[in-house]
Design a protein around this motif. Sequence first.
Motif, short mmCIF file in Angstrom:
data_model
loop_
_atom_site.label_atom_id
_atom_site.label_comp_id
_atom_site.label_asym_id
_atom_site.label_seq_id
_atom_site.Cartn_x
_atom_site.Cartn_y
_atom_site.Cartn_z
N LEU A 64 0.82 -1.21 0.00
CA LEU A 64 0.00 0.00 0.00
C LEU A 64 0.86 1.26 0.00
N GLN A 65 2.08 1.17 0.46
CA GLN A 65 2.99 2.30 0.33
C GLN A 65 3.33 2.53 -1.13
N ARG A 66 3.42 1.47 -1.89
CA ARG A 66 3.71 1.57 -3.32
C ARG A 66 2.46 1.93 -4.11
N TYR A 67 1.31 1.35 -3.73
CA TYR A 67 0.04 1.56 -4.42
C TYR A 67 -1.02 2.02 -3.42
N PRO A 68 -1.01 3.29 -3.03
CA PRO A 68 -1.95 3.77 -2.01
C PRO A 68 -3.42 3.61 -2.40
N GLY A 69 -3.70 3.54 -3.69
CA GLY A 69 -5.08 3.41 -4.13
C GLY A 69 -5.51 1.98 -4.37
N ALA A 70 -4.69 1.01 -3.96
CA ALA A 70 -5.01 -0.39 -4.20
C ALA A 70 -6.25 -0.83 -3.43
N LYS A 71 -6.95 -1.79 -4.00
CA LYS A 71 -8.07 -2.44 -3.33
C LYS A 71 -7.56 -3.79 -2.85
N VAL A 72 -7.52 -3.97 -1.54
CA VAL A 72 -6.84 -5.14 -0.96
C VAL A 72 -7.83 -6.03 -0.21
N THR A 73 -7.76 -7.32 -0.48
CA THR A 73 -8.50 -8.32 0.28
C THR A 73 -7.49 -9.14 1.07
N LEU A 74 -7.68 -9.19 2.38
CA LEU A 74 -6.78 -9.95 3.24
C LEU A 74 -7.55 -11.11 3.86
N THR A 94 -10.29 0.96 1.35
CA THR A 94 -10.52 0.02 0.24
C THR A 94 -10.01 -1.37 0.63
N ILE A 95 -10.27 -1.75 1.88
CA ILE A 95 -9.76 -3.00 2.43
C ILE A 95 -10.92 -3.93 2.77
N THR A 96 -10.77 -5.20 2.41
CA THR A 96 -11.74 -6.23 2.79
C THR A 96 -11.02 -7.27 3.65
N TYR A 97 -11.61 -7.59 4.81
CA TYR A 97 -11.02 -8.55 5.73
C TYR A 97 -11.84 -9.84 5.74
N VAL A 98 -11.17 -10.96 5.59
CA VAL A 98 -11.84 -12.26 5.58
C VAL A 98 -11.13 -13.16 6.59
N VAL A 99 -11.87 -13.60 7.61
CA VAL A 99 -11.32 -14.55 8.57
C VAL A 99 -11.77 -15.94 8.15
N ASP A 100 -10.86 -16.70 7.58
CA ASP A 100 -11.22 -18.01 7.03
C ASP A 100 -9.94 -18.76 6.68
N ASP A 101 -10.11 -20.04 6.38
CA ASP A 101 -9.02 -20.86 5.85
C ASP A 101 -8.90 -20.55 4.36
N TYR A 102 -7.75 -20.08 3.94
CA TYR A 102 -7.61 -19.63 2.55
C TYR A 102 -7.30 -20.76 1.57
N THR A 103 -7.11 -21.96 2.09
CA THR A 103 -6.67 -23.07 1.23
C THR A 103 -7.58 -23.27 0.02
N ASN A 104 -8.89 -23.18 0.26
CA ASN A 104 -9.86 -23.43 -0.81
C ASN A 104 -10.47 -22.14 -1.35
N TYR A 105 -9.83 -21.00 -1.07
CA TYR A 105 -10.43 -19.72 -1.43
C TYR A 105 -10.45 -19.51 -2.95
N THR A 106 -11.64 -19.28 -3.45
CA THR A 106 -11.81 -18.88 -4.85
C THR A 106 -12.70 -17.65 -4.87
N SER A 107 -12.54 -16.83 -5.89
CA SER A 107 -13.24 -15.55 -5.93
C SER A 107 -13.78 -15.29 -7.33
N SER A 108 -14.98 -14.70 -7.38
CA SER A 108 -15.52 -14.28 -8.67
C SER A 108 -14.75 -13.07 -9.19
N GLU A 109 -14.16 -12.31 -8.26
CA GLU A 109 -13.30 -11.18 -8.64
C GLU A 109 -11.89 -11.69 -8.89
#
Length: 228
Positions: A64-74, A94-109
């Motif tokens: 985010l220091q490099r891309y202050p306008g980034a949209k970040v999902t953590l 522009t931050i989205t927080y997800v508390v979950d196991d990321y192993t099977n994470y898939t996204s439409s985005e």
Amino acid sequence: MEIRDEVRRNFDKVAQEYDGQRRKLIPCFDDFYQAGVSMAESNTISPTILDLGAGTGLFSSLLLQRYPGAKVTLIDISEKMMEVTRLRLQGFNTITYVVDDYTNYTSSEKFDIIISALSIHHLSDADKLKLYNNTYSNLKDTGVFINADQVLGHTPFIESLYKEDWRNKVEVSGLSRDELDSAYERTQLDRMAPLHTQLDWLQQIGFSDVDVVYKYFNFVVLYGRKSI
């Protein structure tokens, strides 16, 4: 106890102290993270970024220091670590927080950049491979994947040298005995895979320009790009 529950429990326990210890536990801290940031090229000044196993959000905060306008999902399995992340990134909207196991994470985005730091080595080899496949699917065309992580030495002798070097350095890092013992306990959760094995996986999945762009003993930064 399932390994993921054990990982969650251990990182919940150290969440508040984790950032203060990390620089001392990673002898190559600055170069390690900056190599990852340097490789995070994007054709837009406001890229979409996915951080897998985000922990306290350190890697994302550097991007985010490099891309202050980034949209970040953590995404991270530890709620306690994510609480620290929310404080760290509270100035960004522009931050989205997800508390979950990321192993099977898939996204439409689809994402321009997918990153991970010091997390994937906790997965079994089968789950690493599944995650790398999902990561490829979750990237936009020409998107990049950067994994700053730890790998297993390619022979038992080399692995013993890696472990000895790390232990010698952290023992004189200024960490307390309790902090060191906690760090050693967490290493019991490591399920590292060799570097060449993971590079082969990425290439077989379809990543192009696969490379190790930084290496310091078992600390490495892996890079791959999704070709059009």
